[in-house]
Motif scaffolding. Structure first.
Motif, mmCIF file in Angstrom:
data_model
loop_
_atom_site.group_PDB
_atom_site.id
_atom_site.type_symbol
_atom_site.label_atom_id
_atom_site.label_comp_id
_atom_site.label_asym_id
_atom_site.label_seq_id
_atom_site.Cartn_x
_atom_site.Cartn_y
_atom_site.Cartn_z
ATOM 1 N N ASN A 1 -3.119 0.205 -5.433
ATOM 2 C CA ASN A 1 -1.746 0.710 -5.377
ATOM 3 C C ASN A 1 -0.746 -0.213 -6.066
ATOM 4 O O ASN A 1 0.216 0.250 -6.669
ATOM 5 N N LEU B 1 -2.596 1.985 -13.061
ATOM 6 C CA LEU B 1 -2.306 2.465 -11.708
ATOM 7 C C LEU B 1 -2.152 3.982 -11.742
ATOM 8 O O LEU B 1 -1.247 4.512 -12.399
ATOM 9 N N ASP C 1 -3.185 -4.218 -1.652
ATOM 10 C CA ASP C 1 -3.971 -3.051 -2.077
ATOM 11 C C ASP C 1 -3.930 -3.009 -3.594
ATOM 12 O O ASP C 1 -2.981 -2.528 -4.194
ATOM 13 N N ASP D 1 0.842 -1.189 0.000
ATOM 14 C CA ASP D 1 0.000 0.000 0.000
ATOM 15 C C ASP D 1 0.881 1.244 0.000
ATOM 16 O O ASP D 1 2.100 1.157 0.150
ATOM 17 N N ALA D 2 0.273 2.373 -0.157
ATOM 18 C CA ALA D 2 1.051 3.601 -0.343
ATOM 19 C C ALA D 2 1.796 4.021 0.910
ATOM 20 O O ALA D 2 2.827 4.707 0.818
ATOM 21 N N SER E 1 7.027 3.989 2.463
ATOM 22 C CA SER E 1 6.694 5.086 1.554
ATOM 23 C C SER E 1 7.921 5.650 0.845
ATOM 24 O O SER E 1 7.785 6.314 -0.188
ATOM 25 N N LYS F 1 -1.002 6.083 -9.735
ATOM 26 C CA LYS F 1 0.205 6.697 -9.187
ATOM 27 C C LYS F 1 1.245 7.013 -10.256
ATOM 28 O O LYS F 1 2.142 7.826 -10.037
ATOM 29 N N ASN G 1 7.994 4.984 -2.718
ATOM 30 C CA ASN G 1 7.083 5.696 -3.626
ATOM 31 C C ASN G 1 7.859 6.615 -4.558
ATOM 32 O O ASN G 1 7.581 6.686 -5.762
#
Length: 580
Positions: free
Chosen positions: A384, A537, A381, A82-83, A87, A539, A90
């Motif tokens: 994500n 996605l 998730d 997950d985000a 992190s 993101k 990311n």
């Protein structure tokens, strides 16, 4: 004599792995030992063992599997999970890495921790008087091989301008400028290793002369010196053998390369030896398993999810060949999120695909090793990380039940297993040789090597089966001599590069390949990846295109600050130009 205190972090080996070549790694006691006590054969053996152990002592960023730097950054996979968890990844997966990123710090520290262990061993060996000459020569070769490997890891991530610290520097906290290309130093270490290492070793986990030659060729390829690499690669392909005396070749069953019961086989040139002891079961990948808790393969933590880009690259045309025109990015797709039904995703089993897709990637509706078909909770998730699962390095239920793996093997809460990690493999070396042949215009020979790899992939043993039938529409064929790759150099190189993408997927290689093929090529391929992946996605929708000059990561800002400046006020560590 200067007194050096050395901390040994060596773990004992379980009886189940006594025949797997790991036993020499786990014999040193804990505690601090004075250098005087180590100036003998036993001491040098222990110090060499400690240097090898650096391969197994690594965090998620330091891991020589390079699942973050090589595979994720190269587009094989996205971060997954997950985000919020980890992190810091990311920014890396969206090509916005900062010099303060903790993963690059982990890698940098690991490189120099390993080099220091080697240097201490070499410094100590200078004072040994009663050591068997043949053993001393072998240990000298192993130590130079390991130091070359550690620095090579540094070069692949940070570029070749790194501080070179060897056994001649006895400072406890050496201050060295990064104003020198260290490729020649690494290659010199490998020449010593090639001179001193034997054909075979007493245990398969130790490097032999062929591993040193293979690593030298890989270093030269990363450097861009295909001319120098080519004859070494040919020698390794034609004459090489494992440390336990097996002639190098491709395993018929590709899964044998990812199986504790069949490790150290003929395809393994140099493997990092893991065990089912706590914190020695590939901790560097401990979060890169399917999610889901007990009853799932690993059960934590859902990172390292393969990309749509990678999955759809396995689509083939009616002739069973890869879609070199990139039309694999056109619909229909190998798998998509489900809008209704029991599962969160559905795989299209009518599309013809290369069977290697289901060796490298876990897909819904396709058996996942011996765990059955994937379940929804294996994806942490989906918004994500997407719908695919990592697979190659993940242990089987049989291995779990036999005590060769555990969901809490790493730090008591994360998965791990005794499965080795092939740092150098014959499949990799074969395709590097094909690349050299293509570069020199020997197109038929290059495609012959590619077809050798494809022939193995097409063996029925490599088809995932479901209810006695192939689980998907597996189609794979060799390139015929009438194909343009046999007469057009550009097409041939494209075919070789695509084969590396398919064969070495999720093995930490992809970004290093893209970078050595040139900054413009790297940048354009990653731009295509981002554009395609953004359809699935969100993101990736705002992810920038990686600057073509950034064929390396930034040096850790913390290291630059810690190293400080010399007596003239000049910083010891200078950030590479593209990152200033």
């Amino acid at each position: 004599m200067k007194r050096i205190h050395i901390l040994f972090l060596i773990l004992s080996m379980g009886a189940l792995l006594s025949s797997c070549g790991e036993d020499f790694l786990y014999k040193a006691p804990q505690g601090s030992i004075d250098q005087d006590a180590l100036t003998n054969q036993t001491g040098i053996d222990l110090l060499t063992t400690t240097a090898y152990a650096n391969l197994t002592e690594n965090g998620w960023g330091a891991s020589p599997s390079n699942w973050t730097f090589g595979s994720m950054y190269g587009g094989d996979a996205n971060k997954g999970s997950d985000a919020n968890d980890q992190s810091v990844l990311n920014e890396m997966e969206t090509y916005s890495t900062l010099p303060t990123n903790s993963y690059i710090s982990e890698k940098y520290n690991w490189v120099y921790k390993g080099a220091k262990r080697v240097n201490i061993a070499l410094q100590t060996m200078e004072h040994v008087e009663d050591m068997d000459a043949a053993i001393q020569k072998k240990r000298n070769g192993e130590l130079h091989f390991l130091r070359a490997l550690f620095y090579f890891e540094g070069i692949r991530v940070f570029g070749p301008y790194l501080p070179w610290v060897d056994e001649t520097n006895t400072d406890n906290d050496p201050k060295v400028h990064n104003d020198m290309d260290i490729y020649p130093k690494v290659l010199a270490d490998l020449d010593i290793a090639i001179s001193d290492l034997p054909d075979t070793q007493d245990t398969p986990g130790r490097a032999n002369v062929w591993a040193a030659k293979a690593l030298k060729a890989k270093v030269l390829m990363q450097k861009g010196d295909l001319t120098a690499a080519k004859p070494i690669l040919k020698d390794v392909v034609d004459n090489g053998k494992t440390s336990n005396g097996l002639k190098y070749d491709l395993e018929e069953d590709m899964s044998a390369n990812f199986d504790t019961y069949r490790e150290n086989g003929k395809e393994s040139i140099f493997a990092i030896q893991f065990s089912a002891e706590r914190d020695n079961g590939n901790t560097g990948m401990s979060i890169a398993y399917p999610h889901g808790g007990a009853g799932a393969p690993g059960g934590c933590c859902g990172f390292f999810q393969p990309s749509q880009e990678l999955a759809n690259s396995y689509k083939v045309g009616p002739d069973g060949l890869p879609l070199l025109d990139n039309s694999y990015r056109n619909a229909p797709y190998t798998s998509e999120r489900a809008t209704r039904g029991e599962y969160i995703a559905v795989s299209n089993k009518t599309i013809p695909v290369d069977p290697r897709i289901d060796l490298a990637i876990g897909r819904f509706g396709v058996p996942y090793k011996d765990w059955g078909v994937p379940q929804n909770n294996w994806v942490r998730d989906v918004a994500n990380g997407g719908i695919y699962l990592p697979k190659k390095h993940v242990y089987t239920k049989v291995e779990l039940d036999a005590g060769l793996a555990d969901g809490g093997l790493s730090a008591g809460w994360a998965p791990g297993s005794a499965m080795n990690l092939q740092y150098l493999s014959f499949r990799d070396i074969l395709l590097l040789y094909a690349e050299c042949l293509a570069n020199d215009g020997e197109l038929a020979a290059a495609m012959g090597v590619v077809n050798r790899v494809r022939t193995r992939a097409g063996q029925k043993v490599n088809f995932v089966m479901l209810n006695g039938e192939p689980a998907a529409n597996y189609q794979i064929a060799n390139y015929p001599s009438t194909h343009a790759a046999f007469t057009n150099k550009e097409v041939c190189i494209d075919a070789v590069r695509m084969e590396r993408k398919l064969e070495l997927a999720m093995e930490g290689q992809r970004w290093f390949d893209l970078a050595r093929w040139g900054g413009n090529y790297m940048s354009s391929k990653l731009a295509e990846y981002i554009q395609f992946e953004s359809q699935f996605l969100a993101k990736f929708a705002g992810a920038p295109v990686l600057n073509p000059a950034r064929t390396m990561f930034p040096l850790p800002e913390g290291q630059i600050q810690t190293m400080g400046v010399d007596e003239e006020g000049n910083p010891y560590l200078v950030q590479p130009e593209p990152w200033r």
